[in-house]
Structures are given as structure tokens and as C-alpha cells.
Motif scaffolding. Structure first.
Motif, mmCIF file in Angstrom:
data_model
loop_
_atom_site.group_PDB
_atom_site.id
_atom_site.type_symbol
_atom_site.label_atom_id
_atom_site.label_comp_id
_atom_site.label_asym_id
_atom_site.label_seq_id
_atom_site.Cartn_x
_atom_site.Cartn_y
_atom_site.Cartn_z
ATOM 1 N N UNK A 1 0.803 -1.221 0.000
ATOM 2 C CA UNK A 1 0.000 0.000 0.000
ATOM 3 C C UNK A 1 0.839 1.276 0.000
ATOM 4 N N UNK A 2 2.159 1.144 0.076
ATOM 5 C CA UNK A 2 2.989 2.329 0.128
ATOM 6 C C UNK A 2 2.777 3.138 1.391
ATOM 7 N N UNK A 3 2.677 2.439 2.528
ATOM 8 C CA UNK A 3 2.405 3.098 3.794
ATOM 9 C C UNK A 3 3.624 3.917 4.230
ATOM 10 N N UNK A 4 3.398 5.186 4.536
ATOM 11 C CA UNK A 4 4.466 6.074 4.972
ATOM 12 C C UNK A 4 4.230 6.622 6.373
ATOM 13 N N UNK A 5 3.012 6.515 6.880
ATOM 14 C CA UNK A 5 2.693 7.003 8.222
ATOM 15 C C UNK A 5 1.968 5.907 8.985
ATOM 16 N N UNK A 6 2.441 5.638 10.193
ATOM 17 C CA UNK A 6 1.827 4.613 11.045
ATOM 18 C C UNK A 6 1.637 5.198 12.444
ATOM 19 N N UNK A 7 0.482 4.963 13.011
ATOM 20 C CA UNK A 7 0.198 5.457 14.359
ATOM 21 C C UNK A 7 -0.692 4.447 15.072
ATOM 22 N N UNK A 8 -0.670 4.460 16.405
ATOM 23 C CA UNK A 8 -1.601 3.594 17.152
ATOM 24 C C UNK A 8 -3.032 3.933 16.766
ATOM 25 N N UNK A 9 -3.844 2.908 16.661
ATOM 26 C CA UNK A 9 -5.213 3.115 16.202
ATOM 27 C C UNK A 9 -6.216 3.070 17.321
ATOM 28 N N UNK A 10 -7.439 3.108 16.920
ATOM 29 C CA UNK A 10 -8.559 2.935 17.841
ATOM 30 C C UNK A 10 -9.412 1.808 17.270
ATOM 31 N N UNK A 11 -9.436 0.640 17.863
ATOM 32 C CA UNK A 11 -8.955 0.300 19.205
ATOM 33 C C UNK A 11 -7.429 0.310 19.320
ATOM 34 N N UNK A 12 -6.953 0.290 20.590
ATOM 35 C CA UNK A 12 -5.536 0.423 20.855
ATOM 36 C C UNK A 12 -4.721 -0.758 20.354
ATOM 37 N N UNK A 13 -5.357 -1.907 20.138
ATOM 38 C CA UNK A 13 -4.605 -3.069 19.701
ATOM 39 C C UNK A 13 -4.448 -3.107 18.180
ATOM 40 N N UNK A 14 -4.562 -1.956 17.542
ATOM 41 C CA UNK A 14 -4.420 -1.893 16.089
ATOM 42 C C UNK A 14 -3.477 -0.760 15.701
ATOM 43 N N UNK A 15 -2.897 -0.888 14.518
ATOM 44 C CA UNK A 15 -2.159 0.204 13.897
ATOM 45 C C UNK A 15 -3.027 0.789 12.789
ATOM 46 N N UNK A 16 -2.890 2.092 12.582
ATOM 47 C CA UNK A 16 -3.508 2.748 11.437
ATOM 48 C C UNK A 16 -2.380 3.256 10.545
ATOM 49 N N UNK A 17 -2.371 2.817 9.306
ATOM 50 C CA UNK A 17 -1.350 3.240 8.357
ATOM 51 C C UNK A 17 -1.962 4.032 7.218
ATOM 52 N N UNK A 18 -1.241 5.038 6.743
ATOM 53 C CA UNK A 18 -1.702 5.878 5.645
ATOM 54 C C UNK A 18 -0.633 5.908 4.552
ATOM 55 N N UNK A 19 -1.072 5.895 3.310
ATOM 56 C CA UNK A 19 -0.135 5.956 2.194
ATOM 57 C C UNK A 19 -0.860 6.154 0.888
ATOM 58 N N UNK A 20 -0.196 5.801 -0.204
ATOM 59 C CA UNK A 20 -0.772 5.928 -1.538
ATOM 60 C C UNK A 20 -0.379 4.718 -2.384
ATOM 61 N N UNK A 21 -1.329 4.258 -3.181
ATOM 62 C CA UNK A 21 -1.056 3.219 -4.175
ATOM 63 C C UNK A 21 -1.767 3.599 -5.467
ATOM 64 N N UNK A 22 -1.024 3.534 -6.569
ATOM 65 C CA UNK A 22 -1.578 3.873 -7.886
ATOM 66 C C UNK A 22 -2.226 5.250 -7.892
ATOM 67 N N UNK A 23 -1.638 6.181 -7.143
ATOM 68 C CA UNK A 23 -2.138 7.541 -7.126
ATOM 69 C C UNK A 23 -3.371 7.766 -6.286
ATOM 70 N N UNK A 24 -3.777 6.768 -5.515
ATOM 71 C CA UNK A 24 -4.975 6.867 -4.684
ATOM 72 C C UNK A 24 -4.565 6.795 -3.217
ATOM 73 N N UNK A 25 -5.140 7.669 -2.387
ATOM 74 C CA UNK A 25 -4.868 7.626 -0.961
ATOM 75 C C UNK A 25 -5.477 6.384 -0.332
ATOM 76 N N UNK A 26 -4.723 5.739 0.554
ATOM 77 C CA UNK A 26 -5.184 4.516 1.210
ATOM 78 C C UNK A 26 -4.935 4.615 2.713
ATOM 79 N N UNK A 27 -5.793 3.948 3.476
ATOM 80 C CA UNK A 27 -5.605 3.817 4.921
ATOM 81 C C UNK A 27 -5.929 2.377 5.295
#
Length: 258
Positions: free
Chosen positions: A137-163
Motif C-alpha cells: 500500500x505504500x504506507x508512509x505514516x503509522x500510528x496507534x489506532x482505535x482500538x488500541x490493539x491496532x495500527x492505522x497506516x496511511x499511504x498511496x497506491x496507484x495515485x490513490x490515498x489509502x488507509x
């Protein structure tokens, strides 16, 4: 008997070529091929070299049609529609490439669009899954998520924003790091630098020392010159990297800093 094609119903200069191509591919007659080409042209699928996407036809007060530039609002609306279409296309691509029978390996739980962005949820059971999603997914940002036992990652693939919401990724990462002698986190993966690493082509890489910025330097085991490359560079050019558990470990050089 081959029927004659009806007159071209549009001013599209590609129309005749489209009719001929439909006939050659499907073996149908001219009338049917013409009808198919007309339907494609009407739907805007058939490329028209004379059609300017920035110009629209408007009816004047006299009832005539006039070509006028699109307004900024119309242009923005078209761009918005296009971005929604790209997001829908990417969501379906992810379902095809990472879901179905592959879901047991990838951990994919769901994919949906949120306007122009694609949202993914996955169940992470081993660290290689999370690293694979970060790469895919080309993840460049990772942070603790909600719920706490998850990560939330943000990035781009094929020019589209993904989370992505990666359930149990923090715990999986922590277990992997605790089991490693020399853990190093990079790109969602946890590498044990005390063990040899293997690239996608099967070459073995050994940890040599840390660079001044903290990035590990590796050397390829069959390189007679012993050249050193950053782990990030090896991962980008030859990855993904994985632990080569069947290879004998090289002599440890922990603590050296360039």
C-alpha cells in the motif's frame, strides 16, 4: 451476405476504425458492429480526437448549440468523479489481489471506499503480514489506532490515498521484537540483525554495522569486495527481506558505528 454499415451517427473520426476493429475481433456484420460502436461512443468510452474535455455544448437563446469552455465548477466536478472512479477501481483491485482465497495469507478483512480514499482492514497474525501490507500500500505514516490493539497506516497506491486498520499489529510486532536478539524495525517489519537476511532472489545478506544515522549496513555474503549497503536500500532494490533461518549466521559485529 454482409450487410452495409449505416451512416456514421457521430462526428467521431475514430468511429469507422472502431467498427472495423469490432468486426475483426467478433466476426459480426457491419450493422451489429456499428450499433456496438455507437453505444460505446454514446457512453463516452470511444475516444474522440476532436472532443475537447475542457469544452461543452450549450444551447443559446436562439436554440442553437455553441461550444463554450467548461466552468471551474464543471471542471472540478469532472475531476472529483474521476477520483471517485480511481478509488473504486483500486478497491476492486485490492479485493482481487489480496482477498478471496488469498485472505488467509494476507489477513484481509474488508475493503471499501470513502469518497476518493480506499479503506482496508486486516487481521495481522505475524509480522510479515504487516510488513507486506506496508509495502503493497505504500504506507508512509503509522500510528496507534482505535482500538488500541491496532495500527492505522496511511499511504498511496496507484495515485490513490489509502488507509489500513491493522488489528493486532502492535502485539505481533512486540512479540517479534522480544524474540529477536538484535531487533530493528523498518517498513513495518522487525528484522533480527543477529541472523542472516535473504532477499527476493535468495541472496544472503549479513549485518555489519550501524551507520551514523542508525541505519544498519549489510553486506552480501558472496560479494568478494564486501561492499556495504543500507538495509533500506537493499530492501527497496532487492526486497522483500526475510530471515534466512537455514543459513549459518555470520560473525556478529554489533555495536560498531560508522
Amino acid at each position: 451476405m454482409t450487410t452495409q454499415a449505416s451512416p456514421t451517427p457521430t462526428g467521431n473520426r475514430n468511429f469507422a476504425r472502431a467498427v472495423a476493429k469490432i468486426r475483426s475481433v467478433t466476426g459480426t456484420d457491419d450493422r451489429t458492429a456499428t450499433a456496438l460502436a455507437a453505444a460505446l461512443d454514446e457512453a463516452g468510452i470511444l475516444a474522440n480526437p476532436d472532443r475537447n474535455p475542457l469544452v461543452v455544448l450549450r444551447r443559446t437563446a436562439s436554440g442553437q448549440w455553441s461550444s463554450e469552455p467548461r466552468t471551474d465548477l464543471e471542471t472540478q466536478a469532472l475531476a472529483w468523479d474521476a477520483s471517485l472512479g480511481r478509488a473504486a477501481w483500486l478497491a476492486e483491485k485490492i479485493r482481487t489481489e489480496m482477498g478471496g482465497e488469498l485472505a488467509a495469507r494476507t489477513g484481509l478483512m474488508g475493503v471499501r471506499t470513502d469518497t476518493e480514499r480506499v479503506l482496508i482492514s486486516a487481521q495481522i497474525t505475524h509480522n510479515e503480514q504487516w510488513a507486506g501490507w506496508c509495502r503493497y500500500l505504500g504506507i508512509t505514516q503509522v500510528a496507534p489506532g482505535s482500538p488500541e490493539h491496532a495500527y492505522v497506516g496511511h499511504g498511496h497506491r496507484d495515485g490513490v490515498g489509502v488507509s489500513i486498520l491493522a488489528y493486532d499489529a502492535p502485539a505481533t510486532e512486540a512479540r517479534t521484537a522480544a524474540a529477536a536478539t538484535m531487533p530493528y524495525r523498518y517498513g513495518g517489519a522487525v528484522y533480527d540483525l543477529a541472523l542472516p537476511l535473504q532477499d527476493a532472489s535468495g541472496e544472503i545478506w549479513d549485518y555489519q554495522q550501524l551507520r551514523a544515522d542508525g541505519m544498519p549496513l549489510l553486506s552480501r555474503r558472496d560479494d568478494p569486495k564486501g561492499g556495504r549497503c543500507s538495509l533500506s536500500g537493499v530492501d527497496a532494490q532487492y526486497g522483500p527481506l526475510s530471515t534466512a533461518r537455514d543459513a549459518a549466521p555470520a560473525a556478529a559485529k554489533a555495536g560498531e558505528v560508522a
